[in-house]
Design an enzyme around this catalytic site. Structure first.
Site, mmCIF file in Angstrom:
data_model
loop_
_atom_site.group_PDB
_atom_site.id
_atom_site.type_symbol
_atom_site.label_atom_id
_atom_site.label_comp_id
_atom_site.label_asym_id
_atom_site.label_seq_id
_atom_site.Cartn_x
_atom_site.Cartn_y
_atom_site.Cartn_z
ATOM 1 N N LYS A 1 0.861 -1.183 0.000
ATOM 2 C CA LYS A 1 0.000 0.000 0.000
ATOM 3 C C LYS A 1 0.890 1.223 0.000
ATOM 4 C CE LYS A 1 -1.030 2.590 2.876
ATOM 5 N NZ LYS A 1 -0.507 3.901 3.418
ATOM 6 N N GLU B 1 -0.474 9.770 -5.563
ATOM 7 C CA GLU B 1 -1.610 10.657 -5.346
ATOM 8 C C GLU B 1 -1.778 11.622 -6.516
ATOM 9 O OE1 GLU B 1 -1.624 10.390 -0.492
ATOM 10 O OE2 GLU B 1 -0.667 12.097 -1.452
ATOM 11 N N THR C 1 7.425 5.637 1.577
ATOM 12 C CA THR C 1 6.267 5.622 2.467
ATOM 13 C C THR C 1 5.256 4.603 2.052
ATOM 14 O OG1 THR C 1 6.586 7.892 2.845
ATOM 15 C CG2 THR C 1 4.453 7.018 3.420
#
Lengths: 403, 403
Positions: B177, B274, B188
């Protein structure tokens, strides 16, 4: 946010300016600035640290090392960067054009360019515009000068101070441009500051470095450093006051005023940061040394996650903590860290402060200007930087810059 | 861009999974994942380099050092980071809950959390959900597992490979993820990769480091590193094949397959970056050493100005040049640098390449996946990273994350 409107600037005897349209790009505006400096003035400068520095930077560095500078030529709309040998030749031809118009040597001219990288300078249009610029030089053209050097800036940036030294009034005036590619080590910008004091070259060389360290090297808009940045400090010597001793009270007074002008210009650049809606001071206290204090401050001030939280007025302190943790401080004891938003304590001993409420944090983040203070409890060094937020408008401006 | 749909994953004998809803946040979804590992399996991990690492990272590091790991518990929605002593106690209570449900010791459990920083974990809701998770453990729950650990991810990320070693089929399956706060040194993200090969602990410890170096440490979404990231490699040993020698052909074959799974997961994270609309490989050739090659690649891959140009499909190579110049390479001869967009040469000898046309560059930038290649002509080391663009959507996602 509060827009700093450009002040009208005082004249600096010994410095004349002229802004003219040269059609560097397909636009209707002044885009060429000529600055003439009186015989005997001292001129110092600092330049970009970017290894891919532009042709005019290479030429200006060479000319300033030779001394006796008499003129500066600045164009907006084209950076003359990554233009190879032809770029150098183009910058030199511009210097020759100025030399011819003013009756000086080409090596007495400093060239500067700002704008799009990688395109050749329209030299002929610049050469065609220089005679008109030379004919119109005047002392009270600072405002037009500040406008002529703008690129993505939304407003001209000017600042001035006067200081009384031994009964004589010394005046300082400055202009700057820059709104993106802002980062320390010659933040992406151009700045020209002039004073009518007489300052010997070696002292001026030190002074410009100190002034830049306290101002332009403490700002960040997007963490990128441009190929073209420069900050120039001119001491025309038109007043009788000679600053000959760095240990004198006069030097301290003048330096304070000159640093103030630099800080005002640097802050104006951050406030006009591309798409910026907030002006934020990041203060790091009780660091072990200056380097780690600045590294921590910049890690916060440059983090896209922090900057988008600023834009959203979201006091997401987890992102502040994340940024501090990324600063690479050895043996950082996170359990000692405090964070304040203005005077609201949000983090205590590395965790959420007792009594902190979202409402209190929100009230600070809703402001257009505030301070984030981090206390590291590792030493006694304090440093600060100025940054802005990261908005939709930043993406729009930079996605559409060349179109 | 091409969306990598999650593959259905093969079962790994010796590894069982269970995803359940624990209402970590006010949402309707599985947000708690329990992974059970068979007795005798080897488990290795790498963790975030962020100094402000989260409570579960501190606990997991301690437990993994003791060895004999039997279970992993992962929650989405709350990072349990910057939560001080209570955060540590909360992570330990979660381990105790798992130990009780599975009849093992708390130190045999690795806890992981991802989500908002600075809020306390809803431990009781997690403890309440553990028995149901333990009761439903099964080998074919990889897909549900990949979904349960998502935060701002828009899709689950899975990858698998099989490799024949000495006539036996070894299977590797992995999930990950992560979509923001992506940066090297444990980008991250969370990743869990399992194989049914038997790999001794010391060899597995080396293998996970090499696999992460070739995959997750080469990706960038926004240059931020989170407080919680971890990559875990499990070798259940269920097959007869024992990899006991790092110089063996078997090790080389298995390593290649494991690295491929890691790279597939790392690339899936960048593709789901994102707001990302483009997937870009930055390849740096002929660098003096690996460090400067990677520094140059990341300087390009992390520059907001480059990333907004990617978003705008604008082949603004001036920004590439600017980024290279900012990489801090000593004595960089910019006159030797070439840049290619796929096979279109855009920069030659530090300037615009002869024959380059905007149309040719535009055709590459219009693609959703392409490669930017920089040739430094300083040595013979080549490195690459993967990055994505910086869009309006990135700002929107990160401005509204907590609301």
């Amino acid at each position: 946010m509060v827009k700093n409107m450009a002040q009208s600037l005082p004249q600096i005897p010994g410095v004349r300016l002229s802004a003219v349209p040269a059609k560097i790009k397909n636009w209707q505006r002044d885009d060429l600035l000529l600055i003439e400096v009186a015989e005997g003035a001292s001129v110092s400068a600092t330049f970009t640290q970017n290894a891919f520095c532009a042709a005019p930077v290479l030429v200006a560095r060479k000319h300033i090392a030779a001394g006796n500078i008499r003129a500066l030529l600045i164009n907006a709309g084209n950076a003359n960067a990554a233009t190879g040998e032809r770029g150098l030749a183009d910058a030199n031809r511009c210097c020759e054009g100025v030399a011819q118009a003013l009756g000086i040597q080409p090596t007495q001219v400093l060239p500067f360019s700002t704008g799009v990288i990688g395109e050749h300078l329209p030299v002929q249009r610049i050469l065609d515009a220089i005679p008109a610029a030379a004919a119109r030089l005047q002392s009270d053209a600072w405002q037009a000068a500040a406008q002529a050097i703008m690129t993505t800036d939304t407003r001209p940036k000017t600042a001035s101070r006067t200081v009384e030294i031994a009964g004589e009034t010394i005046t300082i005036a400055g202009i700057a441009k820059g709104a993106g590619m802002i980062q320390p080590n010659m933040a992406t910008m151009l700045a020209y500051v002039a004073t009518d004091a007489a300052i010997p070259q070696l002292i001026l060389d030190t002074l410009v470095k100190e002034a830049v360290a306290a101002s332009f090297n403490r700002i960040s808009v997007d963490g990128d450093t441009s190929t073209n940045d420069a900050c120039v400090l001119i001491a025309s010597g038109a007043t009788g006051e000679v600053i000959g001793d760095v240990n004198s009270e006069a030097y301290a007074q003048l330096k304070a005023a000159i640093v103030e002008v630099h800080i005002a210009l640097a802050q104006a650049i951050v406030k006009d940061g591309e798409g910026a809606t907030k002006f934020v001071t990041v203060q790091v206290n009780n660091a072990g040394n200056s380097a780690e204090a600045l590294r921590t401050a910049f890690e916060i001030g440059e983090s896209p996650l922090v900057k988008t939280a600023l834009y959203a007025s979201d006091p997401n302190w987890g992102r502040l903590v994340m940024a501090i943790g990324n600063a690479g401080l050895e043996n950082l004891d996170t359990g000692k860290i405090s964070i304040f938003l203005d005077d609201v304590q949000i983090v205590d001993a590395g965790g959420r402060a007792d009594g902190y409420t979202e409402e209190a944090g929100q009230a600070v983040f809703d402001k257009s200007e505030f301070t984030i203070t981090v206390d590291l409890q590792r030493g006694d060094t304090c440093e600060h930087i100025w940054t802005c937020d990261f908005s939709h408008e930043y993406v729009t401006i930079n996605a559409e810059y060349r179109t």
